[in-house]
Write a protein that holds these residues in place. Structure first.
Motif, PDB file in Angstrom:
ATOM      1  N   LEU A 271     -49.609 -27.186  11.043  1.00  0.00           N
ATOM      2  CA  LEU A 271     -49.236 -28.116   9.975  1.00  0.00           C
ATOM      3  C   LEU A 271     -47.783 -27.794   9.621  1.00  0.00           C
ATOM      4  N   ASP A 272     -46.861 -28.591  10.136  1.00  0.00           N
ATOM      5  CA  ASP A 272     -45.434 -28.306  10.002  1.00  0.00           C
ATOM      6  C   ASP A 272     -44.868 -29.052   8.795  1.00  0.00           C
ATOM      7  N   LEU A 273     -44.792 -28.365   7.666  1.00  0.00           N
ATOM      8  CA  LEU A 273     -44.308 -28.996   6.440  1.00  0.00           C
ATOM      9  C   LEU A 273     -42.786 -28.978   6.326  1.00  0.00           C
ATOM     10  N   THR A 274     -42.090 -28.581   7.393  1.00  0.00           N
ATOM     11  CA  THR A 274     -40.648 -28.819   7.445  1.00  0.00           C
ATOM     12  C   THR A 274     -40.386 -30.247   7.926  1.00  0.00           C
ATOM     13  N   ASP A 275     -41.429 -30.920   8.397  1.00  0.00           N
ATOM     14  CA  ASP A 275     -41.366 -32.317   8.822  1.00  0.00           C
ATOM     15  C   ASP A 275     -41.763 -33.183   7.625  1.00  0.00           C
TER      16      ASP A 275
ATOM     17  N   GLY B 114     -45.525 -33.939   5.607  1.00  0.00           N
ATOM     18  CA  GLY B 114     -45.765 -33.726   4.182  1.00  0.00           C
ATOM     19  C   GLY B 114     -46.308 -34.982   3.505  1.00  0.00           C
ATOM     20  N   LYS B 115     -45.757 -36.130   3.864  1.00  0.00           N
ATOM     21  CA  LYS B 115     -46.238 -37.390   3.294  1.00  0.00           C
ATOM     22  C   LYS B 115     -47.687 -37.652   3.713  1.00  0.00           C
ATOM     23  N   SER B 116     -48.005 -37.364   4.970  1.00  0.00           N
ATOM     24  CA  SER B 116     -49.357 -37.583   5.466  1.00  0.00           C
ATOM     25  C   SER B 116     -50.350 -36.637   4.797  1.00  0.00           C
ATOM     26  N   LEU B 117     -49.906 -35.407   4.533  1.00  0.00           N
ATOM     27  CA  LEU B 117     -50.774 -34.449   3.844  1.00  0.00           C
ATOM     28  C   LEU B 117     -51.099 -34.950   2.436  1.00  0.00           C
TER      29      LEU B 117
ATOM     30  N   ALA C 209     -40.644 -24.144   4.824  1.00  0.00           N
ATOM     31  CA  ALA C 209     -39.310 -23.585   4.569  1.00  0.00           C
ATOM     32  C   ALA C 209     -39.240 -23.111   3.123  1.00  0.00           C
ATOM     33  N   GLY C 210     -38.754 -21.892   2.926  1.00  0.00           N
ATOM     34  CA  GLY C 210     -38.529 -21.371   1.586  1.00  0.00           C
ATOM     35  C   GLY C 210     -37.033 -21.274   1.316  1.00  0.00           C
TER      36      GLY C 210
END
Length: 208
Positions: free
Chosen positions: A84-88, A92-95, A150-151
């Protein structure tokens, strides 16, 4: 034979005794449910970030000189479907959409501002419904086992070549963004070892 899409070197800073157990096969999963990646064992993707976290932990434990902090290195071996790549931004929108759909289905109120809570909720809902096939309203072909996020560490202003890492409101090269991986499936973390950060090889040697 199915080959993994990704083999990524990952690093974990922790109390020496826990890292020794990790190398021997233990797995220390966080129950994080707030602003970060949710449940999983947390790793950095480079040695510099692991050394930074080691120093942070040593500073917080300075009243207990008997507690040593070490760095473990491993290989994250997984497929794109497990990540689950939340840098994309689109992921994030799909999540978010998945969280809203599941919350409506189960009749609960979901705090969309707590990343970890949303991640955990969607993961648990997908597991409960055994969603291992692609569905139109969900972006995941399988239940994710790794979360990438990403932090931002804005006080880090000494990065890049010559200390030009000053952040700001415009697009710019920066080392203030650090990649974090939270792994839920311990079988994906392979080739574990304790390393000496002072002897860790640098991938690009510019010496003359």
């Amino acid at each position: 034979m199915n080959f993994p899409d990704m083999i990524i070197p990952i690093y974990h800073s922790d109390i020496e005794s826990r890292n020794n157990k990790f190398v021997s096969g233990s797995f220390f999963q966080s129950d994080e449910d707030g602003k970060w990646c949710g449940k999983g064992m947390y790793f950095w993707d480079n040695i510099a970030n692991a050394k930074y976290w080691k120093k942070r932990k040593e500073s917080s434990n300075r009243d207990d000189s008997g507690v040593a902090i070490s760095i473990a290195r491993a290989s994250l071996v997984c497929s794109q479907a497990e990540l689950l790549d939340l840098t994309d931004v689109d992921v994030g929108k799909s999540l978010k959409v998945a969280g809203i759909l599941f919350a409506k289905k189960y009749g609960i109120t979901l705090n969309l501002h707590n990343n970890g809570n949303v991640i955990n909720f969607v993961h648990d809902a997908m597991t409960r419904e055994n969603l291992n096939s692609e569905r139109e309203e969900l972006p995941y072909p399988t239940i994710f086992s790794v979360v990438k996020m990403a932090g931002r560490y804005p006080y880090n202003t000494k990065g890049l070549i010559g200390g030009n890492d000053h952040g700001g409101n415009f697009p710019a090269a920066t080392t203030q963004i650090r990649m974090i991986y939270a792994v839920r499936d311990e079988s994906l973390v392979q080739r574990r070892s304790i390393i000496d950060p002072t002897k860790e090889e640098i991938s690009n040697d510019f010496s003359f």
